[in-house]
Design a protein around this motif. Structure first.
Motif, mmCIF file in Angstrom:
data_model
loop_
_atom_site.group_PDB
_atom_site.id
_atom_site.type_symbol
_atom_site.label_atom_id
_atom_site.label_comp_id
_atom_site.label_asym_id
_atom_site.label_seq_id
_atom_site.Cartn_x
_atom_site.Cartn_y
_atom_site.Cartn_z
ATOM 1 N N GLY A 230 153.649 47.961 -34.485
ATOM 2 C CA GLY A 230 152.932 48.812 -35.430
ATOM 3 C C GLY A 230 153.732 49.925 -36.064
ATOM 4 O O GLY A 230 153.146 50.848 -36.629
ATOM 5 N N SER A 231 155.051 49.897 -35.989
ATOM 6 C CA SER A 231 155.868 50.947 -36.584
ATOM 7 C C SER A 231 157.041 50.320 -37.326
ATOM 8 O O SER A 231 157.536 49.265 -36.941
ATOM 9 C CB SER A 231 156.399 51.894 -35.498
ATOM 10 O OG SER A 231 157.288 52.848 -36.042
ATOM 11 N N THR A 232 157.454 50.983 -38.394
ATOM 12 C CA THR A 232 158.599 50.490 -39.165
ATOM 13 C C THR A 232 159.707 51.531 -39.282
ATOM 14 O O THR A 232 160.722 51.283 -39.922
ATOM 15 C CB THR A 232 158.157 50.099 -40.594
ATOM 16 O OG1 THR A 232 157.569 51.242 -41.234
ATOM 17 C CG2 THR A 232 157.149 48.964 -40.570
ATOM 18 N N PHE B 74 148.298 44.477 -30.295
ATOM 19 C CA PHE B 74 148.894 45.508 -31.130
ATOM 20 C C PHE B 74 149.674 46.495 -30.266
ATOM 21 O O PHE B 74 149.136 47.026 -29.287
ATOM 22 C CB PHE B 74 147.809 46.280 -31.891
ATOM 23 C CG PHE B 74 147.175 45.497 -33.006
ATOM 24 C CD1 PHE B 74 147.699 45.532 -34.288
ATOM 25 C CD2 PHE B 74 146.050 44.725 -32.763
ATOM 26 C CE1 PHE B 74 147.119 44.814 -35.313
ATOM 27 C CE2 PHE B 74 145.449 44.003 -33.788
ATOM 28 C CZ PHE B 74 145.987 44.047 -35.064
ATOM 29 N N VAL B 75 150.930 46.725 -30.626
ATOM 30 C CA VAL B 75 151.738 47.771 -29.999
ATOM 31 C C VAL B 75 151.641 48.977 -30.923
ATOM 32 O O VAL B 75 152.157 48.961 -32.047
ATOM 33 C CB VAL B 75 153.201 47.324 -29.816
ATOM 34 C CG1 VAL B 75 154.038 48.473 -29.256
ATOM 35 C CG2 VAL B 75 153.263 46.110 -28.885
ATOM 36 N N VAL B 76 150.928 50.002 -30.451
ATOM 37 C CA VAL B 76 150.520 51.104 -31.322
ATOM 38 C C VAL B 76 151.094 52.422 -30.830
ATOM 39 O O VAL B 76 150.989 52.756 -29.650
ATOM 40 C CB VAL B 76 148.976 51.212 -31.359
ATOM 41 C CG1 VAL B 76 148.546 52.341 -32.272
ATOM 42 C CG2 VAL B 76 148.369 49.897 -31.815
ATOM 43 N N GLN B 77 151.665 53.189 -31.747
ATOM 44 C CA GLN B 77 152.163 54.514 -31.444
ATOM 45 C C GLN B 77 151.290 55.545 -32.176
ATOM 46 O O GLN B 77 150.755 55.259 -33.247
ATOM 47 C CB GLN B 77 153.625 54.673 -31.841
ATOM 48 C CG GLN B 77 154.048 53.998 -33.133
ATOM 49 C CD GLN B 77 153.991 52.484 -33.088
ATOM 50 O OE1 GLN B 77 153.264 51.897 -33.866
ATOM 51 N NE2 GLN B 77 154.712 51.835 -32.187
ATOM 52 N N ILE C 128 146.982 55.934 -36.099
ATOM 53 C CA ILE C 128 148.010 54.901 -36.208
ATOM 54 C C ILE C 128 148.967 55.243 -37.346
ATOM 55 O O ILE C 128 148.699 56.131 -38.157
ATOM 56 C CB ILE C 128 147.377 53.514 -36.439
ATOM 57 C CG1 ILE C 128 146.578 53.481 -37.750
ATOM 58 C CG2 ILE C 128 146.497 53.124 -35.253
ATOM 59 C CD1 ILE C 128 146.040 52.110 -38.125
ATOM 60 N N THR C 129 150.073 54.525 -37.435
ATOM 61 C CA THR C 129 151.030 54.750 -38.514
ATOM 62 C C THR C 129 150.449 54.286 -39.853
ATOM 63 O O THR C 129 149.604 53.387 -39.909
ATOM 64 C CB THR C 129 152.333 53.969 -38.268
ATOM 65 O OG1 THR C 129 152.042 52.563 -38.312
ATOM 66 C CG2 THR C 129 152.953 54.323 -36.925
ATOM 67 N N ALA D 44 145.178 57.081 -31.218
ATOM 68 C CA ALA D 44 145.543 56.047 -32.196
ATOM 69 C C ALA D 44 144.777 54.759 -31.908
ATOM 70 O O ALA D 44 144.292 54.093 -32.826
ATOM 71 C CB ALA D 44 147.044 55.798 -32.158
ATOM 72 N N ALA D 45 144.681 54.414 -30.634
ATOM 73 C CA ALA D 45 143.975 53.186 -30.261
ATOM 74 C C ALA D 45 142.501 53.253 -30.652
ATOM 75 O O ALA D 45 141.924 52.266 -31.119
ATOM 76 C CB ALA D 45 144.119 52.944 -28.760
ATOM 77 N N GLU D 46 141.878 54.428 -30.479
ATOM 78 C CA GLU D 46 140.467 54.563 -30.844
ATOM 79 C C GLU D 46 140.283 54.420 -32.348
ATOM 80 O O GLU D 46 139.306 53.824 -32.812
ATOM 81 C CB GLU D 46 139.924 55.895 -30.354
ATOM 82 C CG GLU D 46 139.725 55.956 -28.849
ATOM 83 C CD GLU D 46 138.915 54.778 -28.315
ATOM 84 O OE1 GLU D 46 137.783 54.550 -28.809
ATOM 85 O OE2 GLU D 46 139.409 54.065 -27.417
ATOM 86 N N HIS D 47 141.199 54.960 -33.143
ATOM 87 C CA HIS D 47 141.125 54.769 -34.593
ATOM 88 C C HIS D 47 141.285 53.296 -34.944
ATOM 89 O O HIS D 47 140.583 52.774 -35.806
ATOM 90 C CB HIS D 47 142.207 55.590 -35.284
ATOM 91 C CG HIS D 47 141.807 57.009 -35.548
ATOM 92 N ND1 HIS D 47 142.381 57.777 -36.523
ATOM 93 C CD2 HIS D 47 140.871 57.798 -34.963
ATOM 94 C CE1 HIS D 47 141.827 58.972 -36.536
ATOM 95 N NE2 HIS D 47 140.917 59.022 -35.584
#
Length: 199
Positions: free
Chosen positions: A29-31, A94-97, A103-104, A136-139
């Motif tokens: 989930g990040s670039t 999803f790998v989320v930061q 989220i990003t 972030a996960a809740e969003h």
């Protein structure tokens, strides 16, 4: 040759097994430069591959060079490739930061660039941040609901303080293995059930 084998039923048992298994994408989930999501994604995939219950693959949104939604005519090849990739998958991890309690922008943009390809599939979330990426996960859960993705309850949360050395080298605590395994159990079960709806 693979097509002919399928046509005439000449697949090896290994090929048949691979074709009948669910396909689960581990979405990074990040670039941004210096991101640690590839380390987390490979860790999840390493755990998942040992299970043998599905075909797992890393799906890096950075590989698709998606423009910002609404800023182009939508003809960039990455947009079609992104949708084709999602359509080929039965479920997601999803790998989320967490950035500013969410989220990003890159992940939100990628989510918005598809619609039907998300529908009636299941997803798990692995998050990280100062509070384990929980906000972030809740969003993300709210967005997935709108996209008709069923998110599973078990949610591994990784701390920047205890699971990353100097904030950049991923060294997860052993206790996370239990949660990742439980999350994958749910993703595979739900993905299999939802595939019957799509078929």
């Amino acid at each position: 040759m693979g097509f002919l084998n399928r046509l005439f039923g000449n697949n090896t048992p290994e090929e048949e097994n691979k074709m009948t298994k669910l396909n689960i994408g581990i979405i990074l989930g990040s670039t941004r430069q210096g991101r640690v999501s590839p380390q987390v994604g490979e860790w999840v995939k390493g755990i998942a591959d040992k299970r043998g219950d599905a075909n797992y693959e890393i799906v890096d949104i950075a590989d698709f060079n998606l423009p910002f939604l609404g800023t182009t005519d939508g003809t960039e090849p990455g947009i079609a490739e992104w949708n084709q990739k999602l359509a080929s998958l039965d479920g997601f991890v999803f790998v989320v930061q967490e950035y500013n309690h969410s989220i990003t922008g890159a992940l939100k943009n990628a989510l918005d660039f598809a619609r039907e390809a998300w529908n009636d599939k299941a997803a798990g979330i692995v998050s990280y941040g100062s509070t384990g990426g929980a906000r972030a996960a809740e969003h993300l859960r709210g967005i997935l609901g709108e996209l008709k993705v069923a998110d599973v309850r078990t949610h591994p949360t990784l701390s920047l303080f205890t699971d990353f050395e100097n904030g950049s080298v991923f060294k997860p605590a052993e206790l996370h293995l239990t949660n990742v395994t439980a999350m994958l159990n749910e993703v595979v079960s739900w993905s299999g059930a939802l595939k019957t709806i799509r078929n």
